[in-house]
Scaffold this motif. Structure first.
Motif, PDB file in Angstrom:
ATOM      1  N   LEU A   3      44.153  24.368  55.004  1.00 48.59           N
ATOM      2  CA  LEU A   3      44.054  24.238  56.462  1.00 48.59           C
ATOM      3  C   LEU A   3      43.712  22.810  56.877  1.00 48.59           C
ATOM      4  O   LEU A   3      43.797  22.464  58.053  1.00 48.59           O
ATOM      5  N   GLY A   4      43.293  21.990  55.916  1.00 49.94           N
ATOM      6  CA  GLY A   4      43.044  20.570  56.173  1.00 49.94           C
ATOM      7  C   GLY A   4      41.896  20.286  57.121  1.00 49.94           C
ATOM      8  O   GLY A   4      41.912  19.276  57.840  1.00 49.94           O
ATOM      9  N   ILE A   5      40.886  21.153  57.138  1.00 46.31           N
ATOM     10  CA  ILE A   5      39.829  20.960  58.139  1.00 46.31           C
ATOM     11  C   ILE A   5      38.430  20.769  57.521  1.00 46.31           C
ATOM     12  O   ILE A   5      37.439  20.772  58.243  1.00 46.31           O
ATOM     13  N   LYS A   6      38.380  20.570  56.215  1.00 49.67           N
ATOM     14  CA  LYS A   6      37.083  20.373  55.560  1.00 49.67           C
ATOM     15  C   LYS A   6      36.328  19.216  56.230  1.00 49.67           C
ATOM     16  O   LYS A   6      36.903  18.147  56.442  1.00 49.67           O
ATOM     17  N   GLY A   7      35.084  19.435  56.596  1.00 56.44           N
ATOM     18  CA  GLY A   7      34.253  18.384  57.195  1.00 56.44           C
ATOM     19  C   GLY A   7      34.481  18.191  58.688  1.00 56.44           C
ATOM     20  O   GLY A   7      33.761  17.435  59.345  1.00 56.44           O
ATOM     21  N   LYS A   8      35.478  18.847  59.250  1.00 58.81           N
ATOM     22  CA  LYS A   8      35.756  18.656  60.689  1.00 58.81           C
ATOM     23  C   LYS A   8      34.664  19.306  61.535  1.00 58.81           C
ATOM     24  O   LYS A   8      34.030  20.274  61.120  1.00 58.81           O
ATOM     25  N   LYS A   9      34.477  18.746  62.744  1.00 64.25           N
ATOM     26  CA  LYS A   9      33.477  19.291  63.676  1.00 64.25           C
ATOM     27  C   LYS A   9      34.120  20.343  64.556  1.00 64.25           C
ATOM     28  O   LYS A   9      35.091  20.059  65.271  1.00 64.25           O
ATOM     29  N   VAL A  10      33.561  21.553  64.506  1.00 63.68           N
ATOM     30  CA  VAL A  10      34.124  22.682  65.253  1.00 63.68           C
ATOM     31  C   VAL A  10      33.073  23.224  66.219  1.00 63.68           C
ATOM     32  O   VAL A  10      31.942  23.498  65.806  1.00 63.68           O
ATOM     33  N   GLY A 235      43.806  26.804  65.202  1.00 61.82           N
ATOM     34  CA  GLY A 235      42.837  25.717  65.364  1.00 61.82           C
ATOM     35  C   GLY A 235      42.615  24.994  64.055  1.00 61.82           C
ATOM     36  O   GLY A 235      41.473  24.795  63.652  1.00 61.82           O
ATOM     37  N   SER A 236      43.688  24.620  63.386  1.00 63.57           N
ATOM     38  CA  SER A 236      43.542  23.894  62.111  1.00 63.57           C
ATOM     39  C   SER A 236      44.601  22.804  62.027  1.00 63.57           C
ATOM     40  O   SER A 236      45.530  22.754  62.834  1.00 63.57           O
ATOM     41  N   LYS A 237      44.479  21.981  60.981  1.00 65.40           N
ATOM     42  CA  LYS A 237      45.458  20.914  60.770  1.00 65.40           C
ATOM     43  C   LYS A 237      46.775  21.479  60.252  1.00 65.40           C
ATOM     44  O   LYS A 237      47.819  20.842  60.344  1.00 65.40           O
ATOM     45  N   ALA A 238      46.711  22.718  59.697  1.00 60.96           N
ATOM     46  CA  ALA A 238      47.933  23.359  59.198  1.00 60.96           C
ATOM     47  C   ALA A 238      48.864  23.706  60.359  1.00 60.96           C
ATOM     48  O   ALA A 238      50.077  23.815  60.189  1.00 60.96           O
ATOM     49  N   ASN A 239      48.291  23.906  61.540  1.00 58.42           N
ATOM     50  CA  ASN A 239      49.130  24.102  62.723  1.00 58.42           C
ATOM     51  C   ASN A 239      49.565  22.742  63.241  1.00 58.42           C
ATOM     52  O   ASN A 239      48.778  22.000  63.816  1.00 58.42           O
ATOM     53  N   THR A 240      50.825  22.415  63.010  1.00 57.50           N
ATOM     54  CA  THR A 240      51.321  21.090  63.399  1.00 57.50           C
ATOM     55  C   THR A 240      52.314  21.143  64.553  1.00 57.50           C
ATOM     56  O   THR A 240      52.690  20.112  65.095  1.00 57.50           O
TER      57      THR A 240
END
Ligand code: NAP
Length: 257
Positions: A3-10, A235-240
């Protein structure tokens, strides 16, 4: 799938219970920094402890915020700083028909369901534009597509969120900020139990939850974590490439195309 969201602020608003809490848990499982917000401090702390215990992710913070108050929203976002992923949730409006509501009820529903999103989006998008990344997902209701009996306030303001999000999707896409809305059908949370309690019946809540499930093609009502999976992807980086869309998570209950 990464999902490419490790460490992201949610930030997940209205997340001390139900669908919001399930979404916060799903993000915590992806090693993000999760902020949960709602009004009741004690309930929030309890939710925070539960999320940390179940996911092993200690980067979970709680912020007391009444989403009907502009200054609370401003303070919350200032405290967090740049947010990568915003999950807009709010408490549900009371059930009722047209004659049940006075001006104050309309005003409150407007502040809670629509102004809340306008204010959070206004506060987070400058940071998202600067970093050229942002994902926003609104938790709404199936009433964004089909009116629900006796839920006039929801039927009025949820479709407005769809219109707002479509316009925002056009304005924000070039900055890699994608915005979508997801509507639950019937998911097993306190809100659904409360709505059932208000309806006169000789049957127990459990019996009525089972009966409600029988109306759904999948054969049961949904669980909050099943709803959270859809939010997590959008709501992730996988959604492009998905933006300005509406998705209903309802086990096939709604027949609208
Ligand atoms: N569950 C379903 O089947 C279903 C179906 C259709 C639509 N929905 C919608 O989905 C949303 C979430 O539903 P849910 O079932 O998860 O509800 P829930 O279990 O009742 O949880 C509602 C959450 O909203 C928070 N909240 C309420 N008013 C708030 C305010 N003014 N400011 C900040 N936080 C507030 C509550 O915490 P505090 O009380 O501490 O503030 C709680 O964390 C609602 O808008 C609901 O109408 C749910």
């Amino acid at each position: 799938m990464d999902l490419g969201i490790k460490g992201k602020k949610v930030l997940v608003t209205a997340a001390s219970k139900g669908l919001g809490k399930a979404c916060a848990k799903a993000y915590a499982n992806e090693s993000t920094q999760v902020y949960i917000a709602s009004r009741n401090k004690q309930q929030l702390e309890q939710a925070k402890k539960e999320i940390i215990k179940e996911t092993g992710n200690h980067q979970v913070s709680s912020i007391v915020c009444d989403l009907t108050k502009a200054e609370d929203i401003k303070e919350m976002i200032t405290r967090i700083g740049t947010i990568d992923i915003l999950i807009n949730n709010a408490g549900g409006p009371p059930a009722g028909k047209f004659d049940d509501f006075a001006d104050e009820d309309w005003q409150h529903a407007f502040e809670l369901l629509l102004m809340n999103i306008i204010r959070t989006v206004r506060a987070v998008t400058p940071g998202m534009k600067e970093q050229q990344f942002g994902r926003i997902v609104n938790i709404t209701s199936s009433s964004m597509k089909q009116a629900l009996d006796g839920l006039l306030l929801s039927n009025t303001f949820r479709p407005a969120i769809v219109g707002l999000s479509k316009s925002l999707s056009q304005e924000l896409a070039s900055d890699n900020i994608l915005i979508n809305s997801v509507g639950p059908g019937t998911m097993e949370t306190d809100r659904i139990r409360d709505i059932f309690k208000q309806q006169a019946s000789t049957e127990s809540i459990e019996e009525r939850l089972l009966k409600a499930g029988e109306q759904v093609p999948i054969g049961r009502i949904g669980q909050p974590d099943e709803f959270a999976k859809a939010i997590l992807f959008l709501g992730s980086k996988a959604n492009t490439y998905i933006t300005g869309q509406t998705l209903i998570v309802d086990g096939g209950a709604m027949k609208t195309l």
